[in-house]
Design a protein around this motif. Structure first.
Motif, PDB file in Angstrom:
ATOM      1  N   UNK A   1       0.411  -1.168   0.698  1.00  0.00           N
ATOM      2  CA  UNK A   1       0.711  -2.509   0.695  1.00  0.00           C
ATOM      3  C   UNK A   1      -0.573  -3.254  -0.159  1.00  0.00           C
ATOM      4  N   UNK A   2       0.064  -3.948  -1.245  1.00  0.00           N
ATOM      5  CA  UNK A   2      -0.949  -4.577  -2.230  1.00  0.00           C
ATOM      6  C   UNK A   2      -1.223  -5.863  -1.442  1.00  0.00           C
ATOM      7  N   UNK A   3      -2.624  -6.220  -1.715  1.00  0.00           N
ATOM      8  CA  UNK A   3      -3.291  -7.389  -1.367  1.00  0.00           C
ATOM      9  C   UNK A   3      -3.949  -8.178  -2.410  1.00  0.00           C
ATOM     10  N   UNK A   4      -3.323  -9.093  -3.000  1.00  0.00           N
ATOM     11  CA  UNK A   4      -4.117  -9.908  -3.915  1.00  0.00           C
ATOM     12  C   UNK A   4      -5.471 -10.242  -3.539  1.00  0.00           C
ATOM     13  N   UNK A   5      -6.383 -10.252  -4.500  1.00  0.00           N
ATOM     14  CA  UNK A   5      -7.922 -10.778  -4.537  1.00  0.00           C
ATOM     15  C   UNK A   5      -8.321 -11.328  -5.490  1.00  0.00           C
ATOM     16  N   UNK A   6      -9.267 -12.443  -5.416  1.00  0.00           N
ATOM     17  CA  UNK A   6      -9.594 -13.354  -6.524  1.00  0.00           C
ATOM     18  C   UNK A   6     -10.838 -12.148  -7.333  1.00  0.00           C
ATOM     19  N   UNK A   7     -10.547 -12.341  -8.719  1.00  0.00           N
ATOM     20  CA  UNK A   7     -11.450 -11.350  -9.530  1.00  0.00           C
ATOM     21  C   UNK A   7     -11.314 -12.021 -10.943  1.00  0.00           C
ATOM     22  N   UNK A   8     -11.949 -11.539 -11.940  1.00  0.00           N
ATOM     23  CA  UNK A   8     -11.894 -11.870 -13.398  1.00  0.00           C
ATOM     24  C   UNK A   8     -10.664 -11.519 -13.951  1.00  0.00           C
ATOM     25  N   UNK A   9      -9.632 -12.169 -13.865  1.00  0.00           N
ATOM     26  CA  UNK A   9      -8.246 -11.663 -14.292  1.00  0.00           C
ATOM     27  C   UNK A   9      -7.793 -12.080 -15.855  1.00  0.00           C
ATOM     28  N   UNK A  10      -8.717 -11.622 -16.724  1.00  0.00           N
ATOM     29  CA  UNK A  10      -8.375 -11.960 -18.017  1.00  0.00           C
ATOM     30  C   UNK A  10      -7.127 -11.536 -18.294  1.00  0.00           C
TER      31      UNK A  10
ATOM     32  N   UNK B   1      -4.581  -9.264 -16.286  1.00  0.00           N
ATOM     33  CA  UNK B   1      -3.941  -9.140 -15.320  1.00  0.00           C
ATOM     34  C   UNK B   1      -4.400  -9.870 -13.834  1.00  0.00           C
ATOM     35  N   UNK B   2      -3.553  -9.848 -12.816  1.00  0.00           N
ATOM     36  CA  UNK B   2      -4.034 -10.247 -11.511  1.00  0.00           C
ATOM     37  C   UNK B   2      -4.628  -9.093 -10.834  1.00  0.00           C
ATOM     38  N   UNK B   3      -5.512  -9.215 -10.023  1.00  0.00           N
ATOM     39  CA  UNK B   3      -6.364  -8.069  -9.092  1.00  0.00           C
ATOM     40  C   UNK B   3      -5.753  -7.818  -7.784  1.00  0.00           C
ATOM     41  N   UNK B   4      -5.465  -6.517  -7.458  1.00  0.00           N
ATOM     42  CA  UNK B   4      -5.169  -6.374  -5.941  1.00  0.00           C
ATOM     43  C   UNK B   4      -5.864  -5.190  -5.409  1.00  0.00           C
ATOM     44  N   UNK B   5      -6.174  -5.339  -4.025  1.00  0.00           N
ATOM     45  CA  UNK B   5      -6.742  -4.129  -3.271  1.00  0.00           C
ATOM     46  C   UNK B   5      -5.389  -3.570  -2.701  1.00  0.00           C
ATOM     47  N   UNK B   6      -5.597  -2.573  -1.934  1.00  0.00           N
ATOM     48  CA  UNK B   6      -4.478  -1.805  -1.136  1.00  0.00           C
ATOM     49  C   UNK B   6      -4.779  -1.568   0.318  1.00  0.00           C
ATOM     50  N   UNK B   7      -3.855  -1.781   1.120  1.00  0.00           N
ATOM     51  CA  UNK B   7      -4.060  -1.202   2.566  1.00  0.00           C
ATOM     52  C   UNK B   7      -2.913   0.034   2.442  1.00  0.00           C
ATOM     53  N   UNK B   8      -3.609   1.369   2.763  1.00  0.00           N
ATOM     54  CA  UNK B   8      -2.904   2.430   2.853  1.00  0.00           C
ATOM     55  C   UNK B   8      -2.743   2.717   4.342  1.00  0.00           C
ATOM     56  N   UNK B   9      -1.448   2.834   4.694  1.00  0.00           N
ATOM     57  CA  UNK B   9      -1.027   3.247   6.185  1.00  0.00           C
ATOM     58  C   UNK B   9      -0.428   4.869   6.508  1.00  0.00           C
ATOM     59  N   UNK B  10      -1.166   5.387   7.404  1.00  0.00           N
ATOM     60  CA  UNK B  10      -0.637   6.581   7.856  1.00  0.00           C
ATOM     61  C   UNK B  10       0.060   6.428   8.802  1.00  0.00           C
ATOM     62  N   UNK B  11       0.521   7.458   9.683  1.00  0.00           N
ATOM     63  CA  UNK B  11       1.083   7.614  10.891  1.00  0.00           C
ATOM     64  C   UNK B  11       0.187   7.139  11.810  1.00  0.00           C
ATOM     65  N   UNK B  12      -1.240   7.582  11.774  1.00  0.00           N
ATOM     66  CA  UNK B  12      -2.061   7.370  12.836  1.00  0.00           C
ATOM     67  C   UNK B  12      -3.162   6.416  12.389  1.00  0.00           C
ATOM     68  N   UNK B  13      -3.487   6.481  11.070  1.00  0.00           N
ATOM     69  CA  UNK B  13      -4.671   5.679  10.905  1.00  0.00           C
ATOM     70  C   UNK B  13      -4.546   4.765   9.347  1.00  0.00           C
ATOM     71  N   UNK B  14      -5.236   3.998   9.249  1.00  0.00           N
ATOM     72  CA  UNK B  14      -5.016   3.157   7.963  1.00  0.00           C
ATOM     73  C   UNK B  14      -6.328   2.948   7.211  1.00  0.00           C
TER      74      UNK B  14
END
Length: 322
Positions: A191-200, A202-215
């Motif tokens: 899951x991409x999650x947009x975050x504020x950063x110096x976006x000269x 492109x935009x900036x994203x972090x990620x949530x990575x989800x498995x079957x049991x943990x994330x």
């Protein structure tokens, strides 16, 4: 008491920052856990975009490497490995992509492919320039899936030399939308999650990575936590692991205006979490360290102090079960 503990960390910076004498002992990354599942995250790098040592750095922090007192640190990157489905992915294409993909191949999964896909966070040099190794002058890759947000996709399509990678089908751009899940298979989601950063560029994203049991939450770059439209404390509580921006330890670390390159200081992040439970604090694994950050060192009393408060430091070779 807590206020004293957190204030004392700032004092450590003054003593153990970039000018600290290098130590004799070296301790390169260790396994975070013993892998039990078929899907897991592996840390492939922890340094800021320019790596460690950094170019033209003659401070003692970088000279410690040349004196043999500190180990080289690859640029911040996560690998996602799925043994069950015979796939592997990168989160960011760093300048160290050749070594990082080789690590994945030799130590994790050799499925006959250099990589099954790359998720980009943004267009700063440590996070996408490794794509050049996929081009005509290097391996001449064929249709490597590269997942990008809209502005990042347009940047790659319309600027050289990156557009040549697209035109020659070295890479195949895959569109992402913030807060819209990508299902890699029945066991893994991103899951991409947009975050504020110096976006000269492109935009900036972090990620949530989800498995079957943990994330896991991966945010290697953000301006400041208070600029985000989400509460970082609550976001960390939702996951099992959080790889968070640790570019700088504290204000005054650089000999230039640090407001021009805003990041949450480690001291700011630890203060935000000081009243949380040990269980919550232990989810945090700091990553993306600038070469001047004393917490980047293999061994440092500063690191021990932060660990005693419950926080962790990502190390190359750490693995995290999903």
């Amino acid at each position: 008491m807590k206020t004293f503990q957190y204030s004392s960390l700032i004092l450590f910076l003054l003593v153990f920052a970039c000018y600290q004498k290098p130590k004799e002992n070296i301790e390169v990354g260790s396994k975070a856990i013993k892998i039990k599942s078929q899907q897991y995250i592996t840390v492939l790098g922890v340094a800021q975009d320019a790596g460690f040592p950094q170019i033209n750095c003659e401070k003692k922090c970088c000279m410690a490497f040349y004196y043999g007192k500190e180990s080289k640190k690859l640029v911040s990157c996560l690998g996602l490995v799925d043994i069950e489905f015979n796939k592997k992915w990168l989160f960011d294409a760093t300048p160290d992509i050749a070594e990082q993909t080789q690590i994945l191949k030799e130590k994790h999964l050799d499925n006959g492919k250099v990589i099954d896909g790359i998720f980009l966070t943004h267009a700063h040099i440590g996070h996408y320039t490794g794509l050049m190794q996929l081009g005509r002058e290097a391996m001449g890759a064929k249709n490597i899936p590269v997942y990008t947000m809209t502005k990042m996709k347009t940047y790659l399509e319309t600027n050289g030399p990156w557009n040549q990678l697209v035109e020659l089908n070295n890479i195949e751009l895959k569109s992402l939308k913030a807060d819209s899940t990508v299902n890699l298979n029945s066991k893994l989601k991103v899951l991409p999650i947009q975050v504020p950063h110096r976006d000269e560029y492109s935009e900036t994203v972090g990620y949530k990575i989800e498995g079957k049991n943990k994330s896991a939450l991966f945010i290697p770059d953000i301006d400041k936590w208070h600029k985000w439209n989400r509460n970082i404390v609550e976001e960390v509580k939702k996951v099992d692991y959080a790889f968070l921006d640790a570019s700088f330890f504290n204000s005054g670390e650089l000999e230039r205006d640090m407001s021009e390159i805003p990041h949450p200081f480690i001291t700011e992040t630890t203060t935000l979490f000081e009243d949380e439970t040990m269980e919550t604090k232990q989810k945090i694994h700091f990553i993306h360290f600038n070469h001047t950050n004393p917490a980047l060192k293999d061994q440092n009393r500063l690191n021990d102090s932060i660990r005693n408060l419950g926080f962790r430091f990502a190390k190359r070779g750490d693995n995290f079960d999903l």
